[in-house]
Each structure stands twice: as C-alpha cells, then as structure tokens.
Design an enzyme around this catalytic site. Structure first.
Site, PDB file in Angstrom:
ATOM      1  N   THR A 155       3.612   2.005   2.192  1.00 42.57           N
ATOM      2  CA  THR A 155       2.629   2.540   1.253  1.00 42.57           C
ATOM      3  C   THR A 155       1.512   3.358   1.891  1.00 42.57           C
ATOM      4  OG1 THR A 155       1.189   1.873  -0.590  1.00 42.57           O
ATOM      5  CG2 THR A 155       1.102   0.513   1.360  1.00 42.57           C
ATOM      6  N   ASN A 211      -1.084   3.224  -0.245  1.00 41.79           N
ATOM      7  CA  ASN A 211      -1.846   2.575  -1.316  1.00 41.79           C
ATOM      8  C   ASN A 211      -1.772   3.434  -2.578  1.00 41.79           C
ATOM      9  OD1 ASN A 211      -3.192   0.620  -2.643  1.00 41.79           O
ATOM     10  ND2 ASN A 211      -5.226   1.267  -2.016  1.00 41.79           N
ATOM     11  N   ARG A 260       1.112  -3.219   8.781  1.00 44.25           N
ATOM     12  CA  ARG A 260       0.000  -2.971   7.864  1.00 44.25           C
ATOM     13  C   ARG A 260      -1.117  -2.215   8.592  1.00 44.25           C
ATOM     14  NH1 ARG A 260      -1.041  -2.733   2.461  1.00 44.25           N
ATOM     15  NH2 ARG A 260      -2.838  -3.932   1.805  1.00 44.25           N
ATOM     16  N   THR A 266       3.420   3.351  -3.791  1.00 41.25           N
ATOM     17  CA  THR A 266       4.078   2.675  -2.697  1.00 41.25           C
ATOM     18  C   THR A 266       5.549   2.952  -2.885  1.00 41.25           C
ATOM     19  OG1 THR A 266       2.345   1.048  -2.761  1.00 41.25           O
ATOM     20  CG2 THR A 266       4.388   0.349  -1.724  1.00 41.25           C
ATOM     21  N   ASP A 313      -7.792  -2.057  -0.552  1.00 46.65           N
ATOM     22  CA  ASP A 313      -7.129  -3.362  -0.728  1.00 46.65           C
ATOM     23  C   ASP A 313      -7.985  -4.517  -0.202  1.00 46.65           C
ATOM     24  OD1 ASP A 313      -4.911  -2.658  -2.153  1.00 46.65           O
ATOM     25  OD2 ASP A 313      -3.535  -2.652  -0.462  1.00 46.65           O
ATOM     26  N   SER A 341      -2.381  -7.546   1.072  1.00 47.36           N
ATOM     27  CA  SER A 341      -1.399  -6.760   0.335  1.00 47.36           C
ATOM     28  C   SER A 341      -0.696  -7.618  -0.707  1.00 47.36           C
ATOM     29  CB  SER A 341      -0.360  -6.217   1.320  1.00 47.36           C
ATOM     30  OG  SER A 341       0.681  -5.561   0.634  1.00 47.36           O
ATOM     31  N   SER A 342      -0.080  -6.947  -1.679  1.00 49.01           N
ATOM     32  CA  SER A 342       0.809  -7.639  -2.630  1.00 49.01           C
ATOM     33  C   SER A 342       2.269  -7.302  -2.367  1.00 49.01           C
ATOM     34  CB  SER A 342       0.475  -7.218  -4.060  1.00 49.01           C
ATOM     35  OG  SER A 342      -0.863  -7.480  -4.347  1.00 49.01           O
TER      36      SER A 342
HETATM   37  O1  DON Z   1      -0.444  -3.367  -0.317  1.00 43.03           O
HETATM   38  C1  DON Z   1      -0.617  -3.376  -1.532  1.00 43.03           C
HETATM   39  O2  DON Z   1      -0.513  -4.371  -2.218  1.00 43.03           O
HETATM   40  C2  DON Z   1      -0.934  -2.061  -2.223  1.00 43.03           C
HETATM   41  N1  DON Z   1      -1.575  -1.159  -1.322  1.00 43.03           N
HETATM   42  C3  DON Z   1       0.336  -1.482  -2.792  1.00 43.03           C
HETATM   43  C4  DON Z   1       0.085  -0.224  -3.589  1.00 43.03           C
HETATM   44  C5  DON Z   1       1.181   0.128  -4.495  1.00 43.03           C
HETATM   45  O3  DON Z   1       2.153  -0.554  -4.633  1.00 43.03           O
HETATM   46  C6  DON Z   1       0.984   1.353  -5.293  1.00 43.03           C
HETATM   47  N2  DON Z   1       2.169   1.631  -6.055  1.00 43.03           N
HETATM   48  N3  DON Z   1       2.302   1.951  -7.151  1.00 43.03           N
END
Ligand code: DON
Length: 521
Positions: free
Chosen positions: A350, A352, A57, A332, A374, A403-404
């Site tokens: 990602t 983001n 990350r 992502t 985030d 993050s998710s």
């Molecule tokens: O880490 C995360 O949760 C976000 N930065 C993920 C972003 C993401 O999945 C965008 N996709 N459509």
C-alpha cells in the site's frame, strides 16, 4: 501484473519470485496503490508446511514527534498527515523485496525487475477506471508537484491512453543493478531527501539507510477444521481476523444462511468488540507490548460475546476494550500466488490512500505513501478510515504505524486450503472474514466469495456499512428494528483469493469491483 506473475512461474520461478516481480510491476501499472514508495506485508507458506511473515511496513522518520500533526491547541491539522511530503513514512517495499528474494527466491534479481522496467519505459494502455482516477486526481498531483509528473501529462485521460514513466524506469534500473542500495542510498536516496526539502518533509538520508524490513512469526489460530496463518503486529489484521472467527465459531451461521438477520447480527457484534480491542491494544510490537496471546485466546472472544443479545444491537458506547490481567502491561492492493509445487504467497501492499501523499519524487518518478495517517495522531481522533487509537499507536520516531492489512493463508487438514487478502483500510479485516465464511459456511466458490456483497462494522462509528445489494430488505428491516443503523456505501475492497480443490486443482477469485484478474496455467 497477473500475467507477469504467471510468466515468472512458467519460467520456473517459485511463488516468491513471482511475488517480487508482481510487486515491482504493480508499482508501474497500478500507481494508485502498487508502489516502491510505500510498504506492505507478505505471508508465506511453503509446500511442505513451513510458514513465515515479512513486515516491510513504513516507519516514522527519526524526526517524527507525537505532536507533529497537531496545532497549538492540540487539535489535528486537517490533511497534514494525508497530503504532501510530511505525510510519508520511510518506504519499506524495496528492502522487503530484497529480503524476500534473498531468503526464498530462485530466479535472478535482475530478471524479476526487468518486466517492470519494460512497462515503465515503453508504457502500457490504462484501463477505464484508471483514466477516471488520473483525471480526477489531476488537481492533487498538480498541487504537490510543481514541475509536472507522468500522471499530469494529460488533463483528461481516456481508456487506452498509454502511460510512460521514464524516471520511474531509471529508478527501477538502479534497484535492479544495486539492490537495496539502489533505493536507500546514492541517487534515489538523494532525490527523496531533496523532495523532502522542497516541502515540509522530514525523511533523512539516515532514515533511509537504516530502514530494515523484518521477518516475523505469523499469527495463527483455528476455526473449526481450518488453521489460519496471518500477519502479526504491526498489522492488526491477523489478530483481529482470528478473534472474529473465534467470536462466531459457536453460532450456526450455515444453518441461518448468508446475510440473514441473525448471521449479520452475530458478525456485526463480533466486529464491534474486536475493533474496540484493536483501538486499545494494537500497535508496533517493537514499541508497545501487544497482548497478542490474550487477544487470540478463544475464551476471550467467547466471553466478549456473552453480553450480546439477539433482541437488540449493543450500543458501541457500552463496549470498551477487553480487560486483561494487569501484569501484561481506502488504496492498497493485494495479490495471492500459488506455484506448481504448492508454495503460497499472500501479499498486501500500500501507499495508504489512493496515490498516497500525491508527492511524486522529483527525478525518481515514484509516488510517496501517506502512511503516517495510520498512526493515531491524537488519542480518540479518527483517521481517514474513521479508526481511533491511543498510546499503543501513538507516533514515535522509527515506530511502525498500525495496519489493518490481512494477507492470509488457510490450511485444512495440514494442507494448503486458501490464499486471500484485500485492500480497503479498516474494512480489510471484515472483508477477509466474510470471504472465508462465504466459502466455508455458505458454500460459495472462490469467485462467488470475493464478489458477494459485503457489510462492515468497526465499533466506531456505531454504524453498519452495507453494499447496495447486501442484506435483503426484510432482513434489513429486522436489523433496523433491533437498533442497527444500516448505511449504504459505495463498494469497497478488492478481494483476490485462490482456493485449493480436493482434486489438486486451483480456483481463482478476482474481485469484480476492481481491474483484478485471475491468471494461471
Ligand atoms: O495499512 C493499512 O491498514 C492501510 N494503510 C491500508 C489502506 C488501504 O487499504 C486503502 N485501500 N483502499
């Protein structure tokens, strides 16, 4: 990228080798999300059942502060955490790939990077969806890159146009030759810092030199006869996925059926409660004591569901985070790989947002993330995915933003069962949740499970987002009468998974919502 991964496997590389090659190729052929200027998470399960998780990350730069995106009155400055140099966290991808390769790789580093270099240098024909994305994003690229980029070579892109990325090829060659030093020190590092200085950026040479990805212990839990192996903090994904599965385990979803009113109700109520906990308790475990054990205890999830009634929706205003014993203080991309021996890798990576910060590092040809968004830039103030947070996810120097992302591997009876994950910001967790239930409760095969229409609730806003074709009209009516606000939204997520069949064969699922692709031999 799928083809390059398969080629590496055919050459005798293992799943981690393929995963390294795929990550670098995606940085070339999927500029909207694939990256070397971003970060990600890798969950690994070896053929003999050992597991591991790699956190690559991004981190907040050393000069980051809690107030950095707020004006004098303390209000968030629109878009400051989303666009331009200041939106970028210190990238983690290159160090992550170096560490993954050092620990598990079999083939040489040089040969894993070569396919990406070739594709950057010689170019590749873009897809129809990419043509649309580049054309649409022209203005943003132009705004943040005064001297032009590979992506602004044309104003209007068409399917089949060839994208050549010479500068990116040179950067990849430095990484091929010098490993992590090819990115975090020397020419590439200087170019990143020059890029920062040409705008409002704060990433320093020291931030780059000191960046380290981290091996962490995966978070695990059980749902019926399945074992879930997923990403621990700084992702909320694994904990939230396990809590969701725990919350619904005692309800007869299979009997009710796929997207029937009661099924949707139970899943949405679980999501409402789990996302309330996410907002309160989840953040970088190196900076904040995350009550991980409490959150993944089955009893906690079960007791959270006690105040749910089938008669009506629970308003989110009546749900707050769990109370624990006070001694505990949308771009992502995802890929799933299994090699012939049964080693499995699940990676979500990602920038983001789509094309991250839109800043293409001048002279180095890669896009920088906008992952700083985030963080919770102000307590209770929603980020680009509408997610809220507080102290646990406040900005601090060198901290990782929450993050998710939910790269996940499932075991059944001690054997590999499924590899799965997806992009989609806040919706990632619920998309993975639904895909697993689609297979284990609703008898879908892997392809049907990733393609099925989806719904999503995240506590705040208090709405259920639904795919156009999700939930029948009659079930929608029942839910609306009970107080659920259903809001149709354009399709989200690109879930890619592999399911192991009883006869030892593998079944791939590639989400038709994207340019995703299943490949094997
Ligand atoms: O880490 C995360 O949760 C976000 N930065 C993920 C972003 C993401 O999945 C965008 N996709 N459509």
């Amino acid at each position: 990228a799928s083809k390059v991964g398969t080629d590496i496997l055919k050459k005798g590389g293992n799943a981690v080798d393929a995963s390294v090659a795929v990550q670098f190729v995606l940085s070339v052929v999927l500029p909207i999300a694939g990256n070397i200027g971003g970060g990600g998470f890798l969950v690994y399960r070896s053929a003999d059942g050992q597991y591991d998780a790699l956190d690559y990350r991004e981190k907040a730069p050393g000069k980051a502060t809690e107030m950095m995106y707020l004006d004098k009155e303390g209000n968030p400055i629109t878009d400051l955490s989303l666009f331009g140099q200041l939106a970028a966290g210190v990238p983690g991808t290159v160090d992550g790939m170096v560490k993954a390769h050092e620990k598990y790789g079999k083939l040489s580093w040089e040969e894993l990077i070569q396919p990406a270099i070739d594709l950057a240098e010689k170019g590749f024909p873009i897809t129809a969806a990419q043509a649309e994305e580049f054309t649409y994003s022209y203005k943003n690229f132009e705004k943040w890159n005064a001297e032009g980029t590979a992506f602004t070579e044309k104003k209007e892109w068409k399917k089949g146009d060839v994208l050549i990325q010479k500068e990116l090829a040179e950067t990849l060659k430095l990484i091929q030759k010098n490993g992590r030093k090819g990115f975090y020190e020397g020419k590439t590092a200087d170019l990143i810092v020059n890029e920062m200085k040409s705008g409002n950026g704060i990433i320093s040479l020291e931030d780059l030199k000191n960046y380290e990805s981290i091996w962490r212990t995966p978070v695990t839990g059980n749902y019926k006869d399945l074992k879930i192996i997923s990403m621990p903090p700084p992702s909320s994904g694994g904990i939230a996925l396990i809590s969701l599965l725990h919350s619904v385990e005692n309800y007869p979803l299979k009997k009710w059926g796929f997207q029937k009113d009661s099924t949707v109700q139970v899943m949405v109520e679980a999501e409402r409660r789990v996302y309330a906990d996410r907002a309160e308790y989840l953040g970088d475990p190196d900076f904040y004591k995350v009550p991980q054990n409490e959150l993944i205890q089955k009893e906690n999830s079960i007791s959270r569901m006690i105040n749910f009634s089938f008669n009506h929706a629970t308003p989110s205003s009546e749900i707050s985070a769990s109370q624990f014993n006070p001694k505990e203080k949308e771009e992502t991309t995802h890929y799933s790989i299994v090699d012939k021996d049964g080693n499995a890798v699940s990676v979500t990576t990602t920038l983001n947002g789509g094309f991250g910060s839109f800043v293409v590092v001048k002279g180095a040809g890669f896009i920088l993330n906008n992952e700083m968004d985030d963080f919770s830039v102000k307590p209770g103030s929603p980020n680009m995915y509408g997610l809220v947070g507080g102290k646990a996810n406040a900005i601090q120097p060198h901290k990782r933003m929450l993050s998710s992302m939910t790269p996940t591997i499932l075991e059944k009876n001690g054997k590999l069962f499924m590899v799965v994950g997806t992009p989609g910001g806040s919706t990632i967790i619920t998309s993975v949740f639904q895909t697993i239930l689609n297979v284990v409760e609703f008898d879908m095969n892997m392809q049907e499970a990733v393609a099925a229409p989806r719904f999503h609730h995240q506590w705040l806003p208090d709405e259920v987002f639904i795919d156009k074709t999700a939930i029948s009209d009659s079930d929608r009516n029942i839910l609306t009468e009970k107080g659920y606000k259903l809001t149709e939204r354009s399709p989200w997520g690109r879930v890619d998974g592999i399911l192991m069949k009883d006869d030892g064969s593998m079944e791939g699922g590639a989400d038709p919502r994207g340019d995703d692709f299943v490949s094997g031999f």
